[in-house]
Design a protein around this motif. Structure first.
Motif, PDB file in Angstrom:
ATOM      1  N   TRP A   1     -14.612 -10.260   1.527  1.00 52.40           N
ATOM      2  CA  TRP A   1     -15.497 -11.503   1.191  1.00 52.40           C
ATOM      3  C   TRP A   1     -13.222 -11.852   0.576  1.00 52.40           C
ATOM      4  CZ3 TRP A   1     -18.540 -15.983   1.980  1.00 52.40           C
ATOM      5  CH2 TRP A   1     -19.149 -15.619   2.942  1.00 52.40           C
ATOM      6  N   GLY A   2     -12.376 -12.844   0.591  1.00 52.10           N
ATOM      7  CA  GLY A   2     -12.038 -13.366  -0.183  1.00 52.10           C
ATOM      8  C   GLY A   2     -12.075 -14.116  -1.042  1.00 52.10           C
ATOM      9  N   GLN A   3     -10.791 -14.858  -2.102  1.00 59.03           N
ATOM     10  CA  GLN A   3     -11.122 -15.503  -2.747  1.00 59.03           C
ATOM     11  C   GLN A   3     -11.364 -16.839  -2.044  1.00 59.03           C
ATOM     12  OE1 GLN A   3      -8.253 -15.246  -1.532  1.00 59.03           O
ATOM     13  NE2 GLN A   3      -6.782 -16.955  -3.270  1.00 59.03           N
ATOM     14  N   GLY A   4     -11.721 -17.948  -3.282  1.00 59.18           N
ATOM     15  CA  GLY A   4     -11.722 -19.402  -2.632  1.00 59.18           C
ATOM     16  C   GLY A   4     -10.577 -20.145  -2.966  1.00 59.18           C
ATOM     17  N   THR A   5     -10.678 -21.113  -1.751  1.00 61.20           N
ATOM     18  CA  THR A   5     -10.226 -22.554  -1.760  1.00 61.20           C
ATOM     19  C   THR A   5     -10.785 -24.152  -1.924  1.00 61.20           C
ATOM     20  OG1 THR A   5      -7.440 -22.919  -1.471  1.00 61.20           O
ATOM     21  CG2 THR A   5      -9.221 -22.519   0.712  1.00 61.20           C
ATOM     22  N   LEU A   6     -10.039 -24.214  -3.039  1.00 56.83           N
ATOM     23  CA  LEU A   6     -10.843 -26.132  -3.033  1.00 56.83           C
ATOM     24  C   LEU A   6     -10.357 -26.709  -2.301  1.00 56.83           C
ATOM     25  CD1 LEU A   6     -13.672 -27.763  -4.402  1.00 56.83           C
ATOM     26  CD2 LEU A   6     -11.272 -27.965  -6.284  1.00 56.83           C
ATOM     27  N   VAL A   7     -11.188 -27.389  -1.169  1.00 58.29           N
ATOM     28  CA  VAL A   7     -10.702 -28.708  -1.032  1.00 58.29           C
ATOM     29  C   VAL A   7     -11.708 -29.874  -1.486  1.00 58.29           C
ATOM     30  CG1 VAL A   7     -10.380 -30.203   1.044  1.00 58.29           C
ATOM     31  CG2 VAL A   7     -10.533 -27.329   1.652  1.00 58.29           C
ATOM     32  N   THR A   8     -11.135 -30.730  -1.398  1.00 58.81           N
ATOM     33  CA  THR A   8     -11.726 -31.945  -2.436  1.00 58.81           C
ATOM     34  C   THR A   8     -10.754 -33.252  -1.300  1.00 58.81           C
ATOM     35  OG1 THR A   8     -11.481 -31.244  -4.711  1.00 58.81           O
ATOM     36  CG2 THR A   8     -11.867 -33.581  -4.221  1.00 58.81           C
ATOM     37  N   VAL A   9     -11.767 -33.920  -1.195  1.00 58.04           N
ATOM     38  CA  VAL A   9     -11.612 -35.228   0.098  1.00 58.04           C
ATOM     39  C   VAL A   9     -11.824 -36.303  -0.868  1.00 58.04           C
ATOM     40  CG1 VAL A   9     -12.185 -36.721   1.684  1.00 58.04           C
ATOM     41  CG2 VAL A   9     -11.567 -33.398   2.022  1.00 58.04           C
TER      42      VAL A   9
ATOM     43  N   GLY B   1      -6.608 -28.215  -1.465  1.00 52.88           N
ATOM     44  CA  GLY B   1      -5.776 -28.808  -2.361  1.00 52.88           C
ATOM     45  C   GLY B   1      -6.810 -30.544  -2.273  1.00 52.88           C
ATOM     46  N   LEU B   2      -6.447 -31.998  -2.859  1.00 56.74           N
ATOM     47  CA  LEU B   2      -6.646 -32.724  -3.007  1.00 56.74           C
ATOM     48  C   LEU B   2      -6.156 -34.044  -1.395  1.00 56.74           C
ATOM     49  CD1 LEU B   2      -8.163 -35.048  -3.875  1.00 56.74           C
ATOM     50  CD2 LEU B   2      -6.126 -35.901  -5.370  1.00 56.74           C
ATOM     51  N   VAL B   3      -6.914 -34.273  -0.376  1.00 53.43           N
ATOM     52  CA  VAL B   3      -6.852 -35.253   0.119  1.00 53.43           C
ATOM     53  C   VAL B   3      -7.336 -36.003   0.668  1.00 53.43           C
ATOM     54  CG1 VAL B   3      -8.127 -33.915   2.103  1.00 53.43           C
ATOM     55  CG2 VAL B   3      -6.262 -34.717   2.824  1.00 53.43           C
ATOM     56  N   GLN B   4      -7.109 -37.335   1.061  1.00 54.23           N
ATOM     57  CA  GLN B   4      -7.622 -38.358   1.272  1.00 54.23           C
ATOM     58  C   GLN B   4      -8.832 -38.311   2.010  1.00 54.23           C
ATOM     59  OE1 GLN B   4      -4.684 -42.274   1.010  1.00 54.23           O
ATOM     60  NE2 GLN B   4      -4.510 -41.714  -0.970  1.00 54.23           N
ATOM     61  N   PRO B   5      -9.446 -38.836   2.913  1.00 57.03           N
ATOM     62  CA  PRO B   5     -10.486 -39.087   3.888  1.00 57.03           C
ATOM     63  C   PRO B   5      -9.349 -40.000   4.732  1.00 57.03           C
ATOM     64  CG  PRO B   5     -11.691 -40.195   2.248  1.00 57.03           C
ATOM     65  CD  PRO B   5     -10.238 -39.927   1.457  1.00 57.03           C
ATOM     66  N   GLY B   6      -9.945 -38.645   5.098  1.00 63.41           N
ATOM     67  CA  GLY B   6      -8.958 -39.301   7.262  1.00 63.41           C
ATOM     68  C   GLY B   6      -7.889 -37.838   6.800  1.00 63.41           C
TER      69      GLY B   6
ATOM     70  N   LYS C   1     -14.281 -35.643   5.555  1.00 61.19           N
ATOM     71  CA  LYS C   1     -14.345 -37.307   5.243  1.00 61.19           C
ATOM     72  C   LYS C   1     -14.380 -36.164   3.568  1.00 61.19           C
ATOM     73  CE  LYS C   1     -16.619 -37.892   9.032  1.00 61.19           C
ATOM     74  NZ  LYS C   1     -18.530 -37.751  10.153  1.00 61.19           N
ATOM     75  N   PRO C   2     -15.347 -37.178   2.894  1.00 61.83           N
ATOM     76  CA  PRO C   2     -15.309 -36.793   0.997  1.00 61.83           C
ATOM     77  C   PRO C   2     -16.637 -35.760   1.018  1.00 61.83           C
ATOM     78  CG  PRO C   2     -15.642 -39.078   1.610  1.00 61.83           C
ATOM     79  CD  PRO C   2     -15.934 -38.223   2.774  1.00 61.83           C
ATOM     80  N   ASP C   3     -17.415 -35.977   2.284  1.00 60.65           N
ATOM     81  CA  ASP C   3     -18.952 -34.523   2.076  1.00 60.65           C
ATOM     82  C   ASP C   3     -18.220 -33.164   2.819  1.00 60.65           C
ATOM     83  OD1 ASP C   3     -21.627 -36.266   3.493  1.00 60.65           O
ATOM     84  OD2 ASP C   3     -20.478 -36.429   1.957  1.00 60.65           O
ATOM     85  N   ASP C   4     -16.666 -33.033   3.444  1.00 66.25           N
ATOM     86  CA  ASP C   4     -15.818 -31.638   3.650  1.00 66.25           C
ATOM     87  C   ASP C   4     -15.003 -31.264   2.188  1.00 66.25           C
ATOM     88  OD1 ASP C   4     -14.655 -33.265   6.230  1.00 66.25           O
ATOM     89  OD2 ASP C   4     -16.572 -31.673   6.208  1.00 66.25           O
ATOM     90  N   THR C   5     -15.688 -31.653   0.810  1.00 64.79           N
ATOM     91  CA  THR C   5     -15.940 -31.569  -0.162  1.00 64.79           C
ATOM     92  C   THR C   5     -15.614 -30.063  -0.797  1.00 64.79           C
ATOM     93  OG1 THR C   5     -14.411 -33.212  -1.241  1.00 64.79           O
ATOM     94  CG2 THR C   5     -15.286 -31.773  -2.408  1.00 64.79           C
ATOM     95  N   ALA C   6     -15.327 -29.420  -0.803  1.00 63.29           N
ATOM     96  CA  ALA C   6     -16.147 -27.815  -1.172  1.00 63.29           C
ATOM     97  C   ALA C   6     -14.998 -26.338  -1.377  1.00 63.29           C
ATOM     98  CB  ALA C   6     -17.024 -27.154  -0.156  1.00 63.29           C
ATOM     99  N   VAL C   7     -15.722 -25.380  -1.687  1.00 63.45           N
ATOM    100  CA  VAL C   7     -14.630 -24.109  -1.918  1.00 63.45           C
ATOM    101  C   VAL C   7     -14.829 -23.621  -0.240  1.00 63.45           C
ATOM    102  CG1 VAL C   7     -14.488 -22.363  -2.619  1.00 63.45           C
ATOM    103  CG2 VAL C   7     -15.474 -24.326  -4.762  1.00 63.45           C
ATOM    104  N   TYR C   8     -13.389 -23.231   0.210  1.00 63.86           N
ATOM    105  CA  TYR C   8     -14.286 -22.518   1.529  1.00 63.86           C
ATOM    106  C   TYR C   8     -12.915 -21.311   1.306  1.00 63.86           C
ATOM    107  CZ  TYR C   8     -14.078 -27.208   3.542  1.00 63.86           C
ATOM    108  OH  TYR C   8     -14.618 -28.500   4.042  1.00 63.86           O
TER     109      TYR C   8
END
Length: 113
Positions: free
Chosen positions: A103-111, A9-14, A84-91
Motif C-alpha cells: 500500500w502507498g500512503q493515502g492522498t485526500l480528495v475533498t469535493v 486536494g480540494l476541488v469544486q463539484p464538477g 461529486k461531493p460523494d467522491d470525497t475520500a482518502v485515495y
C-alpha cells in the motif's frame, strides 16, 4: 516496492483532479496497480486497476468518470472528472506483487463548494 501517491486536494463539484502513484524499488515484482478509496465512515473500495500489460479493469460499481492509466513500473494515474461531493475520500494506491501486496500512503480528495 515503495509507492508514493500525490495529487489530492480540494476541488469544486464538477471539477477534475489527477492522482499519481509512483513506484520504486523492486518494480519488476509488480503485477498490477490499483486505486482504492475510503470515504469517512465507509469501507475501503476498489476504484480501478491497471495490469503490468496495460490492461485496465474497473469494478462493476464504477462510475465511468474515473480513468486509470500509466505504467506500473513507473507512474500510474487516476484521472477523475465531474467530481461529486460523494467522491470525497482518502485515495490509496496499491500494488499487487509476485509475492504479497504493498500500500502507498493515502492522498485526500475533498469535493466541496
Amino acid at each position: 516496492v515503495q509507492l508514493q501517491a500525490s495529487g489530492g486536494g480540494l476541488v469544486q463539484p464538477g471539477g477534475s483532479l489527477r492522482l499519481s502513484c509512483t513506484a520504486s524499488g523492486n518494480i519488476f515484482s509488480i503485477t498490477n496497480m490499483n486505486w482504492y478509496r475510503q470515504a469517512p465512515g465507509k469501507q475501503r473500495e476498489l476504484v480501478a486497476t491497471i495490469t503490468k500489460n496495460g490492461k485496465t479493469v474497473y469494478p462493476t460499481s464504477a462510475n465511468g468518470r474515473f480513468t486509470i492509466s500509466g505504467d506500473v513500473k513507473n507512474t500510474v494515474y487516476l484521472q477523475m472528472n465531474s467530481l461529486k461531493p460523494d467522491d470525497t475520500a482518502v485515495y490509496y494506491c496499491h500494488a499487487s506483487l509476485v509475492f504479497g501486496i504493498q500500500w502507498g500512503q493515502g492522498t485526500l480528495v475533498t469535493v466541496s463548494s
